[in-house]
Design a protein around this motif. Structure first.
Motif, short mmCIF file in Angstrom:
data_model
loop_
_atom_site.label_atom_id
_atom_site.label_comp_id
_atom_site.label_asym_id
_atom_site.label_seq_id
_atom_site.Cartn_x
_atom_site.Cartn_y
_atom_site.Cartn_z
N GLN A 156 0.87 -1.17 0.00
CA GLN A 156 0.00 0.00 0.00
C GLN A 156 0.91 1.23 0.00
O GLN A 156 1.69 1.43 0.93
CB GLN A 156 -0.92 -0.01 1.21
N ALA A 157 0.80 2.05 -1.02
CA ALA A 157 1.73 3.16 -1.19
C ALA A 157 1.67 4.15 -0.04
O ALA A 157 2.68 4.75 0.34
CB ALA A 157 1.45 3.87 -2.51
N ALA A 158 0.48 4.33 0.53
CA ALA A 158 0.29 5.25 1.65
C ALA A 158 -0.89 4.76 2.46
O ALA A 158 -1.80 4.11 1.92
CB ALA A 158 0.06 6.67 1.16
N PRO A 159 -0.91 5.05 3.78
CA PRO A 159 -2.05 4.62 4.61
C PRO A 159 -3.28 5.49 4.35
O PRO A 159 -3.52 6.48 5.03
CB PRO A 159 -1.52 4.79 6.04
N LEU A 160 -4.05 5.11 3.36
CA LEU A 160 -5.17 5.93 2.89
C LEU A 160 -6.52 5.42 3.36
O LEU A 160 -7.55 5.73 2.76
CB LEU A 160 -5.15 6.01 1.35
N GLY A 161 -6.53 4.65 4.44
CA GLY A 161 -7.80 4.22 5.02
C GLY A 161 -8.03 2.72 4.89
O GLY A 161 -7.47 2.05 4.02
N LEU A 162 -8.89 2.19 5.78
CA LEU A 162 -9.17 0.77 5.79
C LEU A 162 -9.88 0.34 4.52
O LEU A 162 -9.63 -0.76 3.98
CB LEU A 162 -10.02 0.39 7.01
N ALA A 163 -10.80 1.16 4.02
CA ALA A 163 -11.50 0.81 2.78
C ALA A 163 -10.55 0.81 1.59
O ALA A 163 -10.71 0.03 0.65
CB ALA A 163 -12.66 1.78 2.54
N HIS A 164 -9.53 1.66 1.64
CA HIS A 164 -8.52 1.66 0.58
C HIS A 164 -7.74 0.35 0.58
O HIS A 164 -7.38 -0.17 -0.48
CB HIS A 164 -7.57 2.84 0.78
N ALA A 165 -7.49 -0.21 1.77
CA ALA A 165 -6.81 -1.51 1.85
C ALA A 165 -7.64 -2.60 1.16
O ALA A 165 -7.09 -3.46 0.48
CB ALA A 165 -6.55 -1.87 3.31
N VAL A 166 -8.96 -2.56 1.36
CA VAL A 166 -9.83 -3.51 0.66
C VAL A 166 -9.75 -3.29 -0.84
O VAL A 166 -9.70 -4.25 -1.63
CB VAL A 166 -11.28 -3.38 1.16
N LEU A 167 -9.70 -2.04 -1.25
CA LEU A 167 -9.65 -1.71 -2.67
C LEU A 167 -8.42 -2.28 -3.34
O LEU A 167 -8.51 -2.91 -4.41
CB LEU A 167 -9.67 -0.19 -2.80
N SER A 172 -17.46 2.94 -4.33
CA SER A 172 -18.50 3.97 -4.46
C SER A 172 -18.31 5.15 -3.52
O SER A 172 -18.98 6.18 -3.68
CB SER A 172 -19.87 3.34 -4.20
N ILE A 173 -17.44 5.04 -2.54
CA ILE A 173 -17.28 6.13 -1.56
C ILE A 173 -16.15 7.05 -1.98
O ILE A 173 -15.33 6.72 -2.85
CB ILE A 173 -17.03 5.57 -0.14
N VAL A 174 -16.09 8.22 -1.34
CA VAL A 174 -15.04 9.20 -1.61
C VAL A 174 -14.24 9.43 -0.33
O VAL A 174 -14.72 9.13 0.78
CB VAL A 174 -15.63 10.53 -2.12
N PRO A 175 -13.03 9.96 -0.45
CA PRO A 175 -12.23 10.19 0.76
C PRO A 175 -12.93 11.12 1.75
O PRO A 175 -13.64 12.05 1.37
CB PRO A 175 -10.94 10.81 0.22
N SER A 176 -12.70 10.87 3.02
CA SER A 176 -13.25 11.70 4.09
C SER A 176 -12.44 12.98 4.22
O SER A 176 -11.47 13.21 3.47
CB SER A 176 -13.20 10.93 5.41
N ASP A 177 -12.81 13.81 5.18
CA ASP A 177 -12.06 15.04 5.44
C ASP A 177 -10.62 14.74 5.85
O ASP A 177 -9.75 15.62 5.74
CB ASP A 177 -12.74 15.85 6.55
N ARG A 178 -10.38 13.52 6.33
CA ARG A 178 -9.01 13.12 6.70
C ARG A 178 -8.20 12.67 5.49
O ARG A 178 -7.03 12.33 5.61
CB ARG A 178 -9.03 11.99 7.72
N GLY A 179 -8.87 12.63 4.31
CA GLY A 179 -8.20 12.18 3.10
C GLY A 179 -8.11 10.67 2.99
O GLY A 179 -7.31 10.15 2.20
N GLU A 180 -8.94 9.95 3.76
CA GLU A 180 -8.91 8.50 3.75
C GLU A 180 -10.24 7.91 3.29
O GLU A 180 -11.29 8.54 3.45
CB GLU A 180 -8.58 7.96 5.15
N LEU A 181 -10.17 6.72 2.73
CA LEU A 181 -11.38 5.96 2.42
C LEU A 181 -11.76 5.18 3.68
O LEU A 181 -11.07 4.23 4.05
CB LEU A 181 -11.15 5.01 1.24
N GLU A 182 -12.80 5.62 4.34
CA GLU A 182 -13.17 5.07 5.64
C GLU A 182 -14.02 3.82 5.48
O GLU A 182 -14.97 3.79 4.69
CB GLU A 182 -13.96 6.11 6.45
#
Length: 355
Positions: free
Chosen positions: A79-90, A184-194
């Motif tokens: 994972q290039a950067a810690p961009l959220g738990l949903a990003h890990a699934v992606l 289907s979701i977009v990044p949160s205010d933290r910049g992560e896919l929650e």
């Protein structure tokens, strides 16, 4: 069924330890937290595991290898950067395929494992199943809102005004339905896919999201206090054993494990405690809930309710407690500095001087 273990992340709450080592490899009872996770997965009958790794990938690979020591077949997923738990699934989409899977945060600790949870999920197969536990400060967690029948109706990530005290435990079970949600979701205010947003998407689209509230022991080992608490919990269940060398002048009290190659001389050790291989303890006191890793030296010192990592040295220090001491650390008394006191005192004065 497969498992997805998240072992990326920067571990900011455990610095300075995570400047040099992944938070998932900090040991409790002389075993990395990640090992407990992998053992729980293996015990549940799952054999295919994807481990999401980031900047500390090399250390995780070295510690886990191909997974065979745990009876697992491990695939590493960068994972290039810690961009959220949903990003890990992606990013794990190809590995997961169309299989059901359990997602397990690699720094979470649950007593009792996940076998019953996996079995329950396999029988009922909701689109998603989450674990919840009551916490005193829900603002630090993802929080679930349940209706009167106990059905999950809403989820929020670290809300300023939580609607309940039910926090999401870092273990989730999914069918392939979650893949559409994370796309289907977009990044949160933290910049992560929650992951909470993905779960909310499933709820909003009429999918079956269920919860299990656990009352047993769970900890997110993201800070020092929680690490020490998990260490205490694990040590309470250890079996006493003396595989190393203990001389006649040493007193062992309670559940104490002296691992092979360790040497204890003229000391008092009160359990539960574990002394790692190659460690030498001389003329010291080791108190309850203490784990001392391999190749350490404890001389003329006192320590309790603490974790000491490998290759560290305590010499002549009194009453170290509630501490997490990293690798290759030396702790000694500060040199005494001559000091003088210049006093100008009026009549009938009373003065106390710290000596």
């Amino acid at each position: 069924m497969k498992a997805l273990v998240l072992s990326g992340g920067s571990g900011t709450r455990l610095r300075p330890f995570t400047h040099t080592s992944p938070k998932q490899l900090v040991p409790v009872a002389n075993k990395p937290v990640l090992y407990y996770v992998l053992e729980a997965i293996a015990e549940s009958g799952i054999t295919e595991v994807g481990i999401v790794v980031g900047d500390t990938a090399a250390e995780i690979r070295e510690a886990v290898g191909d997974g065979s020591r745990f009876g697992l077949d491990v695939t590493y997923l960068p994972q290039a950067a810690p961009l959220g738990l949903a990003h890990a699934v992606l990013i794990a989409r190809e590995f997961l395929g169309d299989d059901d899977f359990v997602m397990y945060l690699g720094d979470n600790f649950v007593v009792g494992g996940i076998s019953s949870l996996v079995e329950e999920f396999a029988q009922s197969r909701p689109d998603a199943q989450i674990l919840l536990t009551r916490v005193p400060d829900p603002t630090a967690f993802g929080v679930a809102e349940l209706d009167d029948s106990g059905r999950v109706v809403g989820l929020e990530e670290k809300p300023a005004k939580p609607k309940s005290d039910l926090a999401l435990v870092g273990i989730y079970l999914f069918t392939p339905a979650v893949h559409e949600a994370v796309r289907s979701i977009v990044p949160s205010d933290r910049g992560e896919l929650e992951i909470t947003h993905a779960l909310q998407w499933l709820i909003d689209h009429g999918r079956d999201v269920r919860s299990t509230t656990i009352s047993g022991y769970w900890k997110d080992t993201g800070n020092v206090a929680d690490m020490l608490e998990v260490n205490r919990s694990v040590l309470e269940g250890i079996e006493p054993a003396t595989e190393g060398t203990v001389d006649a002048a040493t007193e062992l009290i309670g559940r104490v494990r002296i691992e092979a190659g360790a040497e204890v001389r003229g000391s008092r050790i009160v359990g539960p405690a574990v002394i790692g291989p190659g460690t030498v303890i001389t003329g010291s006191y080791v108190g309850p809930y203490t784990s001392i890793a391999e190749n350490c030296r404890i001389e003329d010192s006192e320590i309790e309710f603490s974790i000491v990592l490998r290759d560290s040295h305590l010499d002549g220090v009194r009453r170290v407690q509630a501490s997490l001491i990293g690798r290759n650390v030396t702790v000694t008394p500060a040199p005494r500095v001559p000091a003088g006191n210049r006093l100008i005192l009026g009549d009938h004065s009373k003065v106390q001087i710290l000596t």
